[in-house]
Scaffold this active site. Structure first.
Site, PDB file in Angstrom:
ATOM      1  N   ARG A   1       0.823  -1.216   0.000  1.00  0.00           N
ATOM      2  CA  ARG A   1       0.000   0.000   0.000  1.00  0.00           C
ATOM      3  C   ARG A   1       0.863   1.275   0.000  1.00  0.00           C
ATOM      4  O   ARG A   1       0.567   2.211  -0.755  1.00  0.00           O
ATOM      5  CB  ARG A   1      -0.957  -0.024   1.192  1.00  0.00           C
TER       6      ARG A   1
ATOM      7  N   ASN B   1      -6.343  -2.676   1.849  1.00  0.00           N
ATOM      8  CA  ASN B   1      -6.257  -4.128   1.949  1.00  0.00           C
ATOM      9  C   ASN B   1      -7.660  -4.685   2.131  1.00  0.00           C
ATOM     10  O   ASN B   1      -8.476  -4.110   2.868  1.00  0.00           O
ATOM     11  CB  ASN B   1      -5.434  -4.545   3.179  1.00  0.00           C
TER      12      ASN B   1
END
Length: 755
Positions: free
Chosen positions: A18, A36
């Site tokens: 990320r 996520n």
């Protein structure tokens, strides 16, 4: 302006993915968000066409070091006019398919900080970032976020939280992030588990190791027993306490330069040694090196690994050439990983315990690898590799495969991926069986799978088979042991069709109720036929014959010579009473099950050549027989005779045994006898594969089974088969031994489920 929804699956959680997406979006000038979820990572990105293309290109080509993508898809969605790119809170979806990263070694950046006096994490044993550190062993659920790891026990201090929230930091969303102010800490305990009052537990542990003491050291997936690898007295005591007479110990050294002082390795072995997985790698011993001979008796190889945690580096930096780092257990028990259990089980072995207060959620032993035929081969697939998925040739229904009795692993499949568990061990041990059950539960939890199909070994008395019988509401599929080996090799290599399977191992339950192990199969995932095998011989005493190879030697002598046994050292050294009793058992079939096992033939030859009459661990006789070969083992192969009986190709071992005995009576060296035997088996493989190619037209050959851990035999067979035009498939990512069996079971059961 355009907007795209991007779905990414693979190892993309807990590896800095990320933050990477965030920074790539900022560089490309696109807006949106990333999060996520239970499948992996979802992104919505908005911007001009060229900027989105640059962003997508970065996602494909500029991955973080530990990330890998198995699926990347995008679709156009309506523009919403966002003005920034952000990381959103994780989501749980109804379907979970996120892949958890394996545990990985400490990265170069963290290692530099570890030894930098000005850094606030100077000599902190739990330093990590998004590019390294604990993963699978601390994960309790997915999505992979700190609350679903054992690091939930350690609230971050303000400085660590600032790093965690800073997109420019290497520790941006690093879930195990910690420092000496807020993270795990070391404690030194005595053998009773009581704290020892010392200023620095690490420095005191180093001094204890220098003094020849044995330490139990808590690591990533369990405890190691550590001792100075150059201290004969310490290693003799460790063997006595651990009840491990001769099985080799693993070594760990600070860096390659120290390994070079006692082992030889080529560039492929160097890459394997230095890889992010950090397995134990089998390396040739350097003659006359300083390592104690008690590390690997009667073996030309050392099992060597480089450090993979900061704690290891700190222990090893203080001048040790190498430390023994062996699994903390008694022989045949699972590695200890829970603190109270470790103190109870290891108190009689370790003088001291070097522990920490970060919980280990999943027991995971070290992986073992070697280079064979120019490529890496896993002999034990565990830490560093698990739970990385193995891609299957095609998608299939979800299957739980329960593996074998020895070297057990289990496997769960999801669409076109198979998730093999870490090494579990010998299910006959009660503690290992408990670990087996826990491993299944953990894999089901993190993958959120409840498969309706369960595959198990054909043997009805294996504990894994009995476990399957207790499951309700599932379809149970019994898979023949050697068919599973064949399917495992084909699946790993992406072979969809049929092949000739050369499956050599120690023991596997056959469809005729006998013990198979020297098998020539033809087939694939959907089925097989047994096209040939080694001629059956009795195993006098049953399981006792696997512990005492001289029993198998007598069985093969009787097959070749009848009662008129040749004048050999083995025959002379066997007491007359024992000889008479064993021959009666062989002739009358009393407690002497029949076997076609190649492993038992190795045992017999090892005993005949006076390499090993009895063994202290599984596979020892075969290993030491291979080790007896000197140099390149250039020798003429022993004769092999293959006959056809009722449509089956039968290898009649009698001629080989008679030629071998003649060599022994003529005073031939053990090296020559072993080399001729190995080359004889390679010639046998070529002969039978040629005959089966004529019958079937198949050019593909799969080599599988524990015997193909033998480097000399495997490479000799490869050379002969490839020179004859065969396409040969061997294992690499999955062990050829029973540790890879669950994969084969899974794909066979998956094929049956859709047929």
């Amino acid at each position: 302006m355009q907007r795209k929804r991007i779905i990414i699956e693979g190892i993309v959680q807990g590896v800095g993915f990320r933050p990477f997406v965030y920074q790539a979006a900022r560089r490309a000038g696109v807006c949106g968000w990333v999060l996520n979820d239970s499948r992996g990572v979802t992104i919505e990105a908005e911007g001009e066409g060229g900027r989105l293309e640059a962003f997508l290109r970065a996602l494909r080509e500029e991955l973080p070091p530990l990330a890998s993508i198995s699926r990347l898809e995008w679709s156009d969605i309506p523009v919403v006019g966002e003005g920034a790119f952000v990381i959103r809170q994780s989501q749980s979806l109804a379907t979970r398919s996120a892949q958890v990263s394996p545990d990985t070694f400490v990265c170069d950046d963290c290692l530099a900080e570890l030894f930098e006096p000005a850094d606030r994490r100077f000599r902190y044993p739990f330093i990590n970032c998004t590019n390294c550190g604990p993963r699978y062993t601390i994960v309790t659920g997915i999505p992979y976020d700190r609350p679903q790891t054992t690091m939930a026990d350690f609230p971050m201090c303000e400085r660590c939280r600032a790093e965690y929230d800073d997109p420019a930091s290497r520790r941006f969303h690093a879930q195990p992030n910690a420092c000496p102010d807020c993270g795990p800490a070391l404690t030194l305990l005595d053998s009773r588990g009581e704290p020892v009052s010392v200023a620095d537990p690490l420095a005191s542990s180093v001094e204890l190791l220098r003094a020849g003491r044995i330490l139990a050291v808590k690591g990533l997936g369990g405890y190691h027993l550590a001792a100075d690898a150059c201290n004969d007295a310490a290693l003799a005591e460790l063997r006595r306490r651990k009840v491990r007479d001769e099985k080799p110990f693993a070594l760990m050294s600070f860096d390659e330069s120290r390994v070079e002082r006692y082992a030889l390795f080529d560039e492929t072995e160097r890459r394997l040694l230095r890889g992010v997985e950090r397995p134990i790698v089998l390396l040739r011993q350097k003659p006359g090196g300083p390592i104690s001979p008690l590390v690997a008796p009667r073996n030309r190889y050392f099992g060597v690994m480089l450090p993979y945690t900061p704690l290891h580096y700190l222990l090893l930096e203080q001048g040790f050439l190498a430390l023994v780092m062996t699994s903390a257990n008694l022989s045949d028990e699972p590695i200890a990983f829970q603190d109270a259990e470790a103190r109870e089980r290891l108190g009689a072995i370790a003088d001291y315990f070097l522990v920490h207060n970060r919980r280990i959620h999943t027991r995971t032993d070290d992986s073992i690898a070697r280079v064979m035929g120019g490529k890496a081969l896993l002999l034990r697939r565990s830490r560093g590799y698990v739970p990385r998925g193995v891609f299957l040739p095609e998608s299939q229904p979800s299957v739980l495969a329960l593996g074998a009795e020895l070297k057990n692993t289990v496997c769960l499949t999801q669409e076109n991926r198979a998730y093999l568990s870490q090494h579990v061990g010998d299910l006959k041990n009660q503690q290992v069986y408990g670990s087996f059950q826990g491993t299944i539960a953990h894999l089901r939890e993190i993958l959120q799978l409840e498969p309706a199909v369960v595959a198990h070994d054909l043997h009805p008395d294996y504990l894994s088979s009995r476990y399957a019988e207790q499951l309700e509401g599932v379809t149970r599929v019994a898979v023949q042991h050697h068919h599973a080996h064949l399917a495992s090799c084909l699946a790993e290599n992406g072979v969809r069709g049929e092949a000739i399977g050369v499956i050599f191992d120690g023991i596997g339950y056959g469809t005729d109720g006998r013990i198979w192990g020297g098998e020539f199969l033809v087939g694939g995932f959907a089925g097989y036929r047994r096209a040939g095998h080694f001629r059956y011989v009795p195993m006098p005493g049953g399981d006792a014959a696997t512990r005492e190879p001289f029993r198998m030697a007598l069985a093969y002598l009787h097959q070749a010579f009848g009662r008129d046994l040749p004048d050999l050292e083995l025959v002379r050294q066997t007491p007359e009473r024992d000889l008479k009793l064993l021959l009666q058992m062989i002739e009358k079939g009393i407690n002497s099950p029949l076997t076609s096992s190649c492993g038992r033939l190795f045992d017999a030859v090892a005993a005949l050549a006076e390499v090993r009459r009895t063994v202290s661990y599984e596979g020892q006789a075969a290993l030491e027989l291979e080790m007896a070969i000197e140099g390149k083992g250039e020798a003429e192969a022993y004769p092999v005779r293959v006959v056809e009986e009722e449509g089956m190709l039968i290898f009649d071992q009698a001629g080989l045994i008679r030629a071998l005995c003649a060599d022994l009576q003529a005073g031939a060296s053990t090296s020559l006898v072993s080399a001729r035997f190995h080359r004889g088996l390679a010639a046998l493989i070529l002969d039978v594969c040629r005959r089966l190619r004529q019958q079937t037209g198949l050019q593909d050959v799969a080599l599988s089974g524990g015997v193909f851990q033998n480097r000399f035999l495997t490479e000799a067979s490869l050379a002969l088969l490839e020179a004859d035009g065969f396409t040969v498939h061997t294992h690499s990512l999955v062990p050829p031994n029973d540790g890879g069996l669950a994969l084969g079971q899974a794909v066979i059961a998956g094929r049956l489920a859709v047929s």
